[in-house]
Every structure is written in structure tokens, then in C-alpha cells.
Scaffold this active site. Structure first.
Site, PDB file in Angstrom:
ATOM      1  N   SER A   1      42.563  38.869  40.400  1.00 32.55           N
ATOM      2  CA  SER A   1      41.696  39.149  41.537  1.00 32.55           C
ATOM      3  C   SER A   1      42.297  40.298  42.318  1.00 32.55           C
ATOM      4  O   SER A   1      43.510  40.524  42.288  1.00 32.55           O
ATOM      5  CB  SER A   1      41.607  37.907  42.437  1.00 32.55           C
ATOM      6  OG  SER A   1      40.999  38.212  43.681  1.00 32.55           O
ATOM      7  N   TYR A  38      45.195  30.583  47.275  1.00 28.75           N
ATOM      8  CA  TYR A  38      44.586  31.418  46.247  1.00 28.75           C
ATOM      9  C   TYR A  38      45.295  32.765  46.172  1.00 28.75           C
ATOM     10  O   TYR A  38      45.651  33.242  45.095  1.00 28.75           O
ATOM     11  CB  TYR A  38      43.104  31.594  46.568  1.00 28.75           C
ATOM     12  CG  TYR A  38      42.337  32.489  45.627  1.00 28.75           C
ATOM     13  CD1 TYR A  38      41.879  32.006  44.405  1.00 28.75           C
ATOM     14  CD2 TYR A  38      42.046  33.809  45.964  1.00 28.75           C
ATOM     15  CE1 TYR A  38      41.152  32.817  43.543  1.00 28.75           C
ATOM     16  CE2 TYR A  38      41.327  34.625  45.110  1.00 28.75           C
ATOM     17  CZ  TYR A  38      40.884  34.133  43.900  1.00 28.75           C
ATOM     18  OH  TYR A  38      40.175  34.934  43.048  1.00 28.75           O
TER      19      TYR A  38
END
Length: 265
Positions: free
Chosen positions: A133, A146
Site C-alpha cells: 500500500s 495497518y
């Protein structure tokens, strides 16, 4: 790399980027296997194996099933990922959420490499794709677990690329920003009208091209390169910018929720 005759495994393959990747690899002539907790609503691959990739023994069994049915694995795509349910301050997510982010977003890649690398090294070829990501290069405001796990995923992909290039192992690291997937509760239709939002298929096309070219860093949102350069040049200024972005989200949406930020960039 040509994909005809290759065996490609994609984790998190039942929806989103994973499903789009399976379709694209299959169209390019590969035989494909999908690993996910639940089967897809439509058949995207030659083989589906139910598995929690965050559990090493379960992933070992899944890979053994794939090898038994489809032969040796040429390309392994670590795409499965989870968010946390952080609801307050940066440390507010539960230990369970932190552990889940770590096991799925990081250790699943380690488990796959631990099992597949010796075989790939022995035959002098193999490829790993890490779908991380932009949060792994920058930060995801509102989800510290995350973000931390995606930074670790980026680092492990770098280690694979550095240590095993001489062994014939290729690595691609994919760092998209916001993608219309079930993970953040967005539909493909929304990607057609939102400026900062890509569809899963658009990301899959970028990945296919990168693997064909044996390119390491894959940025489906090219602007992420500029953000990362700003961070590297002046970390303090970048932090101030992120603080301002967070405040914009609070002012416009009432809270800094990860699924809203694509509307601000």
C-alpha cells in the site's frame, strides 16, 4: 516474463485486486490458483483453496494442495490484507487487531517465502509480488496498525529483492493509494467518477506490466512518488502536511476515516 504455462497463486483472490489479478493472469495464459477464506461468487481461477494465510500451517497445506494439482509455483502474489478497527487514538486498536494486521499483512509473506524460496532457488527462477500500500511508503491516517504492518511488508519485499536477485528471484512491490474494493467498502462504479480512486482492474494491469518488465516498485497512483520524495526531503514538513490533511478530513467528514481520504487528494 511470459505467463503462458506459468502457475500463479494469488492470496485474497475472491474479490477486489486479487480477483482482477487472477483474471488478467489467466487471460495472459497462466494457470491460476486462488487462496482466500471464502470462495469467490464467480470462478476466477483454475483452483480455489480455502485458507487463513495468517496461519503458517494452513498456508503450508494450501500451497501443498496447489502444487499437487497444478505443479510448481512460478509466481506467488501476496495480496490478502486487513485493516484494523482503530476507533480512537493511535494506540486504540486492540491487541487482536494489531496481531491480525501483523499475521496477514506481514507474516503471510514470510511464510510463503519460507516455503517457496528453497524450491525457487534450486531451479533458479521464481517471482514474488507483494501488494502492499502507499501507506507502507507514507502513512494511513486513522489506522496505525495497518500502516505499521504495511511498512514492514515493504521492508520484507526489499529484503527479498536484495538478497535473492542473484538466485534468479524476481520481486515486485505494489503500493497503490485508494482502490475501489470491498476492503474499504467501495464499488467499481465509484472508481469511474472519483478522481483519486482506481478500479481493481486498473491496478491489476499495472501489476501485470511490472512483472513482465521485472520492475520492483509499482505505483498505480504515480503521484505517490512525489509524496514519498517530499517525505524523504523534509520529514517535518511532510508530517505538518499530513496533520493538515487529517484536519481537513475531520472538518469535512466529522472524523478521519481511512475510507474518506480519497475524496481529499
Amino acid at each position: 516474463m511470459a505467463f503462458a504455462g506459468k502457475t500463479v497463486v494469488v492470496t485474497g483472490g475472491s474479490s477486489g485486486i486479487g480477483a482482477a489479478l487472477l483474471r488478467r493472469f489467466a487471460q495472459a495464459g497462466a494457470q491460476t490458483a486462488s487462496i482466500d477464506l471464502l470462495p469467490p461468487p464467480d470462478r476466477f481461477s483454475d483452483l480455489f483453496v480455502a485458507c487463513d494465510v495468517g496461519t503458517e500451517a494452513a498456508l503450508q497445506r494450501a500451497i501443498a494442495t496447489i502444487e499437487r494439482n497444478l505443479g510448481e509455483i512460478d509466481i506467488f502474489v501476496s495480496n490478502a490484507g486487513v485493516l484494523s478497527s482503530q476507533s480512537g487514538h493511535a494506540g486504540s486498536a486492540s491487541d487482536t487487531d494489531w496481531a491480525r494486521c501483523w499475521s496477514v499483512n506481514v507474516m503471510a509473506q514470510v511464510y510463503a517465502a519460507r516455503l517457496l524460496l528453497p524450491k525457487m532457488i534450486a531451479r533458479g527462477s521464481g517471482y514474488f509480488v507483494t501488494v502492499a500500500s502507499a501507506a507502507g511508503l507514507l502513512n494511513q491516517i486513522g489506522d496505525a496498525a495497518y500502516s505499521a504492518s504495511k511498512h514492514a511488508a515493504v521492508s520484507f519485499a526489499e529484503s527479498l529483492a536484495i538478497q535473492h536477485a542473484a538466485d534468479g528471484i524476481g520481486v515486485s512491490l505494489v503500493c497503490p493509494q485508494y482502490v475501489a474494493t470491498p476492503l474499504i467498502g467501495l464499488s467499481e462504479a465509484q472508481a469511474e467518477t472519483a478522481r483519486g480512486l482506481l478500479s481493481a482492474d486498473e491496478v491489476a494491469i499495472c501489476v501485470i506490466e511490472a512483472v513482465q518488465a521485472n520492475r520492483f516498485l509499482v505505483l498505480p497512483h504515480p503521484e505517490v512518488h512525489g509524496y514519498a520524495m517530499n517525505r524523504a526531503r523534509d520529514h517535518d514538513a511532510w508530517i505538518k502536511g499530513m496533520v493538515s490533511l487529517r484536519q481537513r478530513a475531520v472538518d469535512e467528514f466529522g472524523a478521519a476515516r481511512p475510507m474518506d481520504f480519497y475524496k481529499l487528494i
